[in-house]
Scaffold this motif. Sequence first.
Motif, PDB file in Angstrom:
ATOM      1  N   TRP A   1       0.820  -1.351   0.073  1.00  0.00           N
ATOM      2  CA  TRP A   1      -0.117  -0.034   0.051  1.00  0.00           C
ATOM      3  C   TRP A   1       0.820   1.177  -0.029  1.00  0.00           C
ATOM      4  O   TRP A   1       0.538   2.240  -0.539  1.00  0.00           O
ATOM      5  CB  TRP A   1      -0.993   0.066   1.104  1.00  0.00           C
ATOM      6  N   GLU A   2       1.862   1.012   0.528  1.00  0.00           N
ATOM      7  CA  GLU A   2       2.718   2.443   0.479  1.00  0.00           C
ATOM      8  C   GLU A   2       3.306   2.781  -1.019  1.00  0.00           C
ATOM      9  O   GLU A   2       3.447   4.125  -1.169  1.00  0.00           O
ATOM     10  CB  GLU A   2       4.093   2.055   1.306  1.00  0.00           C
ATOM     11  N   GLN A   3       3.542   1.616  -1.764  1.00  0.00           N
ATOM     12  CA  GLN A   3       3.957   2.008  -3.129  1.00  0.00           C
ATOM     13  C   GLN A   3       2.942   2.687  -3.843  1.00  0.00           C
ATOM     14  O   GLN A   3       2.777   3.456  -4.685  1.00  0.00           O
ATOM     15  CB  GLN A   3       4.362   0.575  -3.853  1.00  0.00           C
ATOM     16  N   ILE A   4       1.668   2.126  -3.432  1.00  0.00           N
ATOM     17  CA  ILE A   4       0.326   2.483  -4.169  1.00  0.00           C
ATOM     18  C   ILE A   4       0.080   4.123  -3.697  1.00  0.00           C
ATOM     19  O   ILE A   4       0.013   4.881  -4.685  1.00  0.00           O
ATOM     20  CB  ILE A   4      -0.881   1.660  -3.665  1.00  0.00           C
ATOM     21  N   ALA A   5       0.350   4.348  -2.498  1.00  0.00           N
ATOM     22  CA  ALA A   5       0.161   5.698  -2.348  1.00  0.00           C
ATOM     23  C   ALA A   5       1.220   6.550  -2.852  1.00  0.00           C
ATOM     24  O   ALA A   5       0.660   7.624  -3.431  1.00  0.00           O
ATOM     25  CB  ALA A   5       0.533   5.826  -0.571  1.00  0.00           C
ATOM     26  N   LYS A   6       2.560   6.280  -3.157  1.00  0.00           N
ATOM     27  CA  LYS A   6       3.526   7.143  -3.913  1.00  0.00           C
ATOM     28  C   LYS A   6       3.064   7.353  -5.180  1.00  0.00           C
ATOM     29  O   LYS A   6       3.209   8.357  -5.712  1.00  0.00           O
ATOM     30  CB  LYS A   6       4.878   6.530  -3.592  1.00  0.00           C
TER      31      LYS A   6
ATOM     32  N   PRO B   1       2.416   8.390   2.241  1.00  0.00           N
ATOM     33  CA  PRO B   1       1.827   7.325   2.813  1.00  0.00           C
ATOM     34  C   PRO B   1       1.275   7.589   4.204  1.00  0.00           C
ATOM     35  O   PRO B   1       0.240   6.878   4.706  1.00  0.00           O
ATOM     36  CB  PRO B   1       3.344   6.290   3.112  1.00  0.00           C
ATOM     37  N   TYR B   2       1.727   8.404   5.089  1.00  0.00           N
ATOM     38  CA  TYR B   2       1.210   8.846   6.333  1.00  0.00           C
ATOM     39  C   TYR B   2       0.016   9.258   6.127  1.00  0.00           C
ATOM     40  O   TYR B   2      -0.889   8.740   6.639  1.00  0.00           O
ATOM     41  CB  TYR B   2       2.102   9.979   7.017  1.00  0.00           C
ATOM     42  N   HIS B   3      -0.274  10.301   5.343  1.00  0.00           N
ATOM     43  CA  HIS B   3      -1.844  10.832   4.955  1.00  0.00           C
ATOM     44  C   HIS B   3      -2.655   9.841   4.330  1.00  0.00           C
ATOM     45  O   HIS B   3      -3.911   9.819   4.772  1.00  0.00           O
ATOM     46  CB  HIS B   3      -1.416  12.100   4.404  1.00  0.00           C
ATOM     47  N   PHE B   4      -2.115   9.123   3.433  1.00  0.00           N
ATOM     48  CA  PHE B   4      -2.870   8.011   2.751  1.00  0.00           C
ATOM     49  C   PHE B   4      -3.440   7.078   3.856  1.00  0.00           C
ATOM     50  O   PHE B   4      -4.752   6.755   3.892  1.00  0.00           O
ATOM     51  CB  PHE B   4      -2.037   7.341   1.759  1.00  0.00           C
TER      52      PHE B   4
END
Length: 298
Positions: free
Chosen positions: A45-50, A56-59
Amino acid sequence: MNSNETPFALVPEKALLASLPEHYKKRFETALLLMHDTLTEGLCWEQIAKQSAISPYHFHRQFTLLFNETPGQYLNRLRLQYAVYLLFTAKHKKITDIALLCGYSSSQAMAKALKRELGTTAKNIRQLIHSGTPEKTSELMAKLAHPGNEHSLETQLAKSMPCELVWYPTRGMKKQHFPEFDWDIIFETIGEKSTQLISATPVSELERPWKDISYTIGNWYVPEEDYDHYLPEGYFLCCEVYIVSDVAYIAAIEGLFEQAEKLGYEVDTSGYLIEMVRHVELTLTGGATFAFQIPIIT
């Protein structure tokens, strides 16, 4: 329902994003599309956010507040939904191949996820479509639904699904043969021609094992002289709904029966559950608009 009207969307993501400001909505839509389109790549999910231009924090914070689950939980549930779908429909695919298609590192990794989240195995899921019942399948799908406060979001949406009591004259069709009745397989086999089909399932058989339920599938888009099967006239409680998952498909049908009871209608158990496809999107993340109808005694 008027053909120009927009069908009711039984899609939790659409309902949840509807209240967001446009700029936030676009970013979340991008993130969700990436989650659905890149399952095989196994992105976290972190890669998705970027890739969606969100930190990543706000997402993580915004996603969890909006969706009632973390982005990681959503992605895991999405993988399981796709795994169950393939176990049901891709009978000739090896378990390992299905695991990799869903973004798992191995069949063992998928097996652990199935046992942990669904309490079952890939083998049992494949057997369910033959020896199981619609009720057992519904229980499995409920574990894959979008979490809500008291009920899943699919179930909550189905409770507000617009329905209409309509009288239909006798309807005819030319029977079609499919080795196994599954709309997803039919979509893959005949594509847009699926919109010419009508399915009739005896209401009295809906509690039987799948293998003992008789379906009549026919093409109603043929000249009357080619009809070889007819559906009796009568009143039907009807809805048209856009869905993108098996979870929503089941929720829509169950919701229609629940609304009939709520409205005080008596379902004719000697009649048929009618299913028709109004439109189908032939893409990996596309959905379909269904017309569902149940017979009513008046």
